[in-house]
Write an enzyme that holds these catalytic residues in place. Sequence first.
Site, PDB file in Angstrom:
ATOM      1  N   HIS A 113     -52.330 -13.481 -55.880  1.00 20.09           N
ATOM      2  CA  HIS A 113     -53.212 -12.794 -54.935  1.00 20.09           C
ATOM      3  C   HIS A 113     -53.614 -13.718 -53.784  1.00 20.09           C
ATOM      4  O   HIS A 113     -53.626 -13.305 -52.619  1.00 20.09           O
ATOM      5  CB  HIS A 113     -54.462 -12.283 -55.657  1.00 20.09           C
ATOM      6  CG  HIS A 113     -54.219 -11.063 -56.478  1.00 20.09           C
ATOM      7  ND1 HIS A 113     -55.205 -10.458 -57.223  1.00 20.09           N
ATOM      8  CD2 HIS A 113     -53.099 -10.331 -56.674  1.00 20.09           C
ATOM      9  CE1 HIS A 113     -54.705  -9.390 -57.827  1.00 20.09           C
ATOM     10  NE2 HIS A 113     -53.433  -9.303 -57.518  1.00 20.09           N
ATOM     11  N   TYR A 129     -60.641  -4.903 -53.867  1.00 23.40           N
ATOM     12  CA  TYR A 129     -60.878  -4.553 -55.268  1.00 23.40           C
ATOM     13  C   TYR A 129     -61.538  -3.196 -55.462  1.00 23.40           C
ATOM     14  O   TYR A 129     -61.162  -2.438 -56.376  1.00 23.40           O
ATOM     15  CB  TYR A 129     -61.657  -5.671 -55.960  1.00 23.40           C
ATOM     16  CG  TYR A 129     -60.744  -6.803 -56.363  1.00 23.40           C
ATOM     17  CD1 TYR A 129     -60.062  -6.773 -57.575  1.00 23.40           C
ATOM     18  CD2 TYR A 129     -60.529  -7.885 -55.507  1.00 23.40           C
ATOM     19  CE1 TYR A 129     -59.203  -7.800 -57.934  1.00 23.40           C
ATOM     20  CE2 TYR A 129     -59.663  -8.915 -55.859  1.00 23.40           C
ATOM     21  CZ  TYR A 129     -59.000  -8.872 -57.075  1.00 23.40           C
ATOM     22  OH  TYR A 129     -58.140  -9.872 -57.422  1.00 23.40           O
ATOM     23  N   GLU A 169     -60.317 -16.356 -57.513  1.00 20.73           N
ATOM     24  CA  GLU A 169     -59.564 -16.427 -56.263  1.00 20.73           C
ATOM     25  C   GLU A 169     -60.362 -17.103 -55.154  1.00 20.73           C
ATOM     26  O   GLU A 169     -59.783 -17.777 -54.291  1.00 20.73           O
ATOM     27  CB  GLU A 169     -59.118 -15.024 -55.856  1.00 20.73           C
ATOM     28  CG  GLU A 169     -58.027 -14.474 -56.773  1.00 20.73           C
ATOM     29  CD  GLU A 169     -57.865 -12.974 -56.700  1.00 20.73           C
ATOM     30  OE1 GLU A 169     -58.339 -12.363 -55.707  1.00 20.73           O
ATOM     31  OE2 GLU A 169     -57.278 -12.403 -57.638  1.00 20.73           O
ATOM     32  N   GLN A 183     -42.230 -14.489 -52.214  1.00 19.43           N
ATOM     33  CA  GLN A 183     -42.631 -15.790 -52.755  1.00 19.43           C
ATOM     34  C   GLN A 183     -41.393 -16.523 -53.246  1.00 19.43           C
ATOM     35  O   GLN A 183     -40.614 -15.985 -54.036  1.00 19.43           O
ATOM     36  CB  GLN A 183     -43.650 -15.592 -53.887  1.00 19.43           C
ATOM     37  CG  GLN A 183     -44.955 -15.019 -53.359  1.00 19.43           C
ATOM     38  CD  GLN A 183     -45.890 -14.514 -54.438  1.00 19.43           C
ATOM     39  OE1 GLN A 183     -45.463 -14.048 -55.482  1.00 19.43           O
ATOM     40  NE2 GLN A 183     -47.189 -14.590 -54.178  1.00 19.43           N
ATOM     41  N   SER A 224     -39.942 -20.334 -54.766  1.00 17.06           N
ATOM     42  CA  SER A 224     -40.288 -21.619 -55.356  1.00 17.06           C
ATOM     43  C   SER A 224     -39.879 -22.753 -54.429  1.00 17.06           C
ATOM     44  O   SER A 224     -38.860 -22.675 -53.731  1.00 17.06           O
ATOM     45  CB  SER A 224     -39.576 -21.787 -56.700  1.00 17.06           C
ATOM     46  OG  SER A 224     -40.017 -20.839 -57.634  1.00 17.06           O
ATOM     47  N   GLY A 260     -32.821 -19.494 -60.680  1.00 15.62           N
ATOM     48  CA  GLY A 260     -33.959 -19.977 -61.457  1.00 15.62           C
ATOM     49  C   GLY A 260     -34.039 -21.488 -61.526  1.00 15.62           C
ATOM     50  O   GLY A 260     -35.026 -22.043 -62.007  1.00 15.62           O
ATOM     51  N   THR A 273     -34.521 -23.387 -59.047  1.00 17.42           N
ATOM     52  CA  THR A 273     -35.314 -23.942 -57.944  1.00 17.42           C
ATOM     53  C   THR A 273     -36.613 -24.604 -58.401  1.00 17.42           C
ATOM     54  O   THR A 273     -36.862 -25.757 -58.033  1.00 17.42           O
ATOM     55  CB  THR A 273     -35.580 -22.875 -56.866  1.00 17.42           C
ATOM     56  OG1 THR A 273     -36.108 -21.689 -57.466  1.00 17.42           O
ATOM     57  CG2 THR A 273     -34.294 -22.522 -56.133  1.00 17.42           C
ATOM     58  N   PHE A 278     -39.557 -14.434 -61.738  1.00 18.12           N
ATOM     59  CA  PHE A 278     -39.466 -14.221 -60.294  1.00 18.12           C
ATOM     60  C   PHE A 278     -39.788 -12.747 -60.062  1.00 18.12           C
ATOM     61  O   PHE A 278     -39.040 -11.863 -60.480  1.00 18.12           O
ATOM     62  CB  PHE A 278     -38.067 -14.542 -59.766  1.00 18.12           C
ATOM     63  CG  PHE A 278     -37.795 -16.022 -59.642  1.00 18.12           C
ATOM     64  CD1 PHE A 278     -38.803 -16.955 -59.776  1.00 18.12           C
ATOM     65  CD2 PHE A 278     -36.516 -16.478 -59.367  1.00 18.12           C
ATOM     66  CE1 PHE A 278     -38.562 -18.311 -59.646  1.00 18.12           C
ATOM     67  CE2 PHE A 278     -36.254 -17.834 -59.236  1.00 18.12           C
ATOM     68  CZ  PHE A 278     -37.275 -18.750 -59.381  1.00 18.12           C
ATOM     69  N   PRO A 304     -42.756  -9.494 -60.389  1.00 19.52           N
ATOM     70  CA  PRO A 304     -43.829  -9.107 -61.298  1.00 19.52           C
ATOM     71  C   PRO A 304     -43.560  -9.587 -62.715  1.00 19.52           C
ATOM     72  O   PRO A 304     -42.428  -9.598 -63.182  1.00 19.52           O
ATOM     73  CB  PRO A 304     -43.815  -7.573 -61.223  1.00 19.52           C
ATOM     74  CG  PRO A 304     -43.183  -7.271 -59.907  1.00 19.52           C
ATOM     75  CD  PRO A 304     -42.171  -8.355 -59.677  1.00 19.52           C
TER      76      PRO A 304
END
EC number: 1.14.12.17
Length: 416
Positions: free
Chosen positions: A85, A95, A137, A207, A209, A278, A280, A398, A400
């Site tokens: 997040h 939220y 967060e 996202q 790595s 994977g 990375t 990688f 969800p």
Amino acid sequence: MLNEQTIRIIKSTVPVLESKGTEVTKRFYEILFTEHPELLNVFNHANQKQGRQQTALANAVYAAAVHIDNLAAILPVVKQIGHKHRSLGIKPEHYPIVGRTLLTAMREVLGEAATDEVLQAWETAYGIIADAFIGVEAEMYTQAERQAGGWEGFRAFRVERKQKESSVITSFYLVPLDGGAIATFEPGQYVSVKPEMPGETYTHIRQYSLSDAPGKPYYRISVKREDGAPDRPAGKVSVFLHEHVNEGDTLWLTAPAGDFTLDTSDSRPVVLLSGGVGLTPLLSMLKTLGETTPDRQVTFIHAALSGETHAMRAEVEELARRYPGFSYYFCYQSPTAADREERTFHKEGYIDLEWLQSVVPSPDAAFYFCGPVPFMKTVNRMLQSWGVRKEDARYEFFGPSGSLEEAGEPTAPAQR
């Protein structure tokens, strides 16, 4: 704190969430994006189409219901999701929107089971869980901004170098456009990347790595081009990066995040197992181990389709030449004629337990693994069979989070 009645009511919804949780979350996202299309600037559209995001949220809601009388049990999940997040820019004002939408979806999907009493209990419980996320967060946002070289939100980076690593993977070396320092990171962490894609209605954030050791004047991400297949669309961002982003172009990044990280306090042997791209985060760990504890026993095992898709091979070989405590093994599913002639791999086919035990001296080690979900399920099953302790087997999704367990029941999300 929740009272006993609220806890009892939440617990009573566990069976129905087990059977209809994904149906609830599917409807949740339909309502969310209809009423708040601006949130499509944050969510991964491909994961929505494949149902991965819906399943991950269903698992999280189920886990919250199961552990509602001991929410401390899901704190690791809260922190893991909190990293994502923070990296995506989720803020406290999001939220209440999520809470209202989730209750609406529950009411529609669960029907008579969603009584006023049940919805009131879930509203109360959601408020407490949301406060936990917001608090975690907030600390992450503060740390990301105030650390040396840190920043808030997205920061412009220039592609200093673009390097093809294999037939499907390309690396991008990124330096800040403002010329300032960049934040360090823990081996295994990732950054969110927001490219400027002409003609797109919404922004697309992914996202990736970090694939090099920390302490460099650049960040390196190594991206697999995700071409389309009958069961999935092409990766919009990965294809764009490969085809249209070149040296000198700008990408927007958030500060590094993630909880799949190398435990530098553990002095036992390390085993790194990767499949495909994977490798990375594990390559970042491997290079860090070489720089910080060169005498530590490290075994690096990588599975690829063939030498053509195998990225950064030379980097691993160079590390093994430099550090005598390192050993490496490559497993090719379908080696080419050139692979066979040059003997560039150590095993053909798939990694199995008998072979793994022949190259790894003992199950008393720290195991880290990452790759496609079927690969990770196989590795997880092998490690369990070998008696590796659950806390010694750490992994990274990688996209969800899901479950590596063979049974079909929902579980709390695992690593990213």
